[in-house]
Design an enzyme around this catalytic site. Structure first.
Site, PDB file in Angstrom:
ATOM      1  N   ASP A  63     -10.363  -0.603 -25.140  1.00  0.00           N
ATOM      2  CA  ASP A  63     -11.456  -0.460 -24.199  1.00  0.00           C
ATOM      3  C   ASP A  63     -11.273   0.744 -23.303  1.00  0.00           C
ATOM      4  O   ASP A  63     -10.363   1.558 -23.496  1.00  0.00           O
ATOM      5  CB  ASP A  63     -11.763  -1.751 -23.438  1.00  0.00           C
ATOM      6  CG  ASP A  63     -10.597  -2.278 -22.637  1.00  0.00           C
ATOM      7  OD1 ASP A  63     -10.792  -3.244 -21.918  1.00  0.00           O
ATOM      8  OD2 ASP A  63      -9.490  -1.712 -22.736  1.00  0.00           O
ATOM      9  N   PRO A  91       0.818  -1.225   0.000  1.00  0.00           N
ATOM     10  CA  PRO A  91       0.000   0.000   0.000  1.00  0.00           C
ATOM     11  C   PRO A  91       0.849   1.270   0.000  1.00  0.00           C
ATOM     12  O   PRO A  91       0.336   2.354  -0.259  1.00  0.00           O
ATOM     13  CB  PRO A  91      -0.825  -0.101   1.287  1.00  0.00           C
ATOM     14  CG  PRO A  91      -0.400  -1.319   1.994  1.00  0.00           C
ATOM     15  CD  PRO A  91       0.580  -2.071   1.174  1.00  0.00           C
ATOM     16  N   GLU A 122       2.732  -7.830   8.603  1.00  0.00           N
ATOM     17  CA  GLU A 122       2.732  -6.385   8.846  1.00  0.00           C
ATOM     18  C   GLU A 122       3.654  -5.640   7.900  1.00  0.00           C
ATOM     19  O   GLU A 122       3.671  -4.429   7.858  1.00  0.00           O
ATOM     20  CB  GLU A 122       3.100  -6.082  10.298  1.00  0.00           C
ATOM     21  CG  GLU A 122       1.910  -6.142  11.240  1.00  0.00           C
ATOM     22  CD  GLU A 122       1.159  -7.462  11.167  1.00  0.00           C
ATOM     23  OE1 GLU A 122       1.827  -8.521  11.165  1.00  0.00           O
ATOM     24  OE2 GLU A 122      -0.072  -7.439  11.090  1.00  0.00           O
ATOM     25  N   ARG A 173      -3.490  -8.122 -20.495  1.00  0.00           N
ATOM     26  CA  ARG A 173      -4.437  -7.713 -21.537  1.00  0.00           C
ATOM     27  C   ARG A 173      -3.845  -6.669 -22.486  1.00  0.00           C
ATOM     28  O   ARG A 173      -4.402  -6.415 -23.538  1.00  0.00           O
ATOM     29  CB  ARG A 173      -5.793  -7.254 -20.994  1.00  0.00           C
ATOM     30  CG  ARG A 173      -5.832  -6.687 -19.628  1.00  0.00           C
ATOM     31  CD  ARG A 173      -7.230  -6.367 -19.159  1.00  0.00           C
ATOM     32  NE  ARG A 173      -8.035  -5.666 -20.133  1.00  0.00           N
ATOM     33  CZ  ARG A 173      -9.095  -6.171 -20.732  1.00  0.00           C
ATOM     34  NH1 ARG A 173      -9.497  -7.376 -20.451  1.00  0.00           N
ATOM     35  NH2 ARG A 173      -9.753  -5.458 -21.601  1.00  0.00           N
TER      36      ARG A 173
HETATM   37  N1  ADE Z   1      -0.892  -5.229   0.141  1.00  0.00           N
HETATM   38  C1  ADE Z   1      -1.802  -4.839   1.059  1.00  0.00           C
HETATM   39  N2  ADE Z   1      -2.559  -3.836   0.594  1.00  0.00           N
HETATM   40  C2  ADE Z   1      -2.120  -3.548  -0.658  1.00  0.00           C
HETATM   41  C3  ADE Z   1      -2.487  -2.616  -1.649  1.00  0.00           C
HETATM   42  N3  ADE Z   1      -3.469  -1.735  -1.456  1.00  0.00           N
HETATM   43  N4  ADE Z   1      -1.801  -2.619  -2.809  1.00  0.00           N
HETATM   44  C4  ADE Z   1      -0.786  -3.482  -3.004  1.00  0.00           C
HETATM   45  N5  ADE Z   1      -0.401  -4.407  -2.122  1.00  0.00           N
HETATM   46  C5  ADE Z   1      -1.058  -4.449  -0.952  1.00  0.00           C
END
Ligand code: ADE
Length: 240
Positions: A165, A87, A114, A152
């Protein structure tokens, strides 16, 4: 293209890569996907892959050694992107998919728990990608999204499906309808039944632009629009 995926849960990939466009791309040898279980390079008799965080705190952290040893077995050259799904990465979008699709080989690392030891970020990966501003349980589902988006875009992967697309021109797709022309009291827009291809193309383009302006105005900045289309948006949006 060769895609290597480093994961603690290779079984998670059984379903998603066995269907539809990805399955066909694999059968046509447009792409080869190799799954590598990080635990095969776990430390010691118990094949340990994670440990408590230095400094204390909740949860476990993925150790650098199993990942490093997994990567060493791949013989990657220095031009191959090694992408960590997290994230904290830059947000995945169509442009990133298109850029990654140009490579002959890609390596993805699925983070779990974590997090991963910071030295993995510093010394082993070239890129970090997030699929959005939310946290899911690990990189596996995220890499499936990313890999689908890349495959794709590989020449020949789509076959009969449209290659142009939604999003390819930076706009949302126009509304689609199929038979029947009237269902309950809900009708298909008459222009689509007119057989006038120029009018249909015009209507679709306008719908794409309006829909993007209303739902995702942030996309307009980078969309492929003519000067008159930009003017049109400006005029329309003034009244809203
Ligand atoms: N691992 C946990 N959440 C994630 C996300 N939003 N994007 C990529 N990998 C992740």
């Amino acid at each position: 293209m060769l895609i290597d995926i480093l994961t603690l849960f290779p079984e998670m990939f059984d379903g998603p890569f066995d269907h539809s466009i990805i399955k066909r791309a694999i059968e046509r040898e447009i792409v080869k996907i190799k799954l590598h279980n990080i635990r095969d390079h776990g430390v010691g008799k118990h094949k340990v892959v994670d440990d408590y965080p230095y400094g204390g705190g909740e949860g476990m952290v993925m150790m650098p050694e199993p990942l490093h040893n997994s990567l060493k077995t791949l013989n990657i050259d220095k031009d191959t992107p090694v992408v960590l799904l997290t994230p904290q990465g830059r947000k995945f979008d169509q442009k990133t998919a298109d850029d990654l699709a140009k490579h002959k080989r890609l390596v993805f690392i699925c983070g779990r728990y974590e997090g991963v030891d910071e030295r993995v970020r510093q010394h082993m990966v070239t890129d970090e990608i997030s699929i959005g501003d939310y946290v899911i349980s690990g990189g596996e589902l995220a890499v499936m999204v990313v890999v689908d988006g890349i495959i794709r875009r590989l020449p020949g992967a789509l076959g009969a499906e449209i290659e142009q697309d939604s999003m390819m021109n930076g706009l949302l797709e126009f509304p689609q309808y199929t038979r029947p022309a009237q269902y309950e009291q809900w009708e298909v827009p008459p222009v689509l039944l007119s057989g006038n291809h120029a009018e249909i193309a015009k209507w679709r383009r306008q719908q794409s632009i309006e829909r993007t302006a209303v739902r995702r105005p942030d996309l307009l900045k980078n969309a492929e629009l003519s000067a008159s289309e930009r003017q049109y948006i400006e005029d329309e949006m003034k009244d809203k």
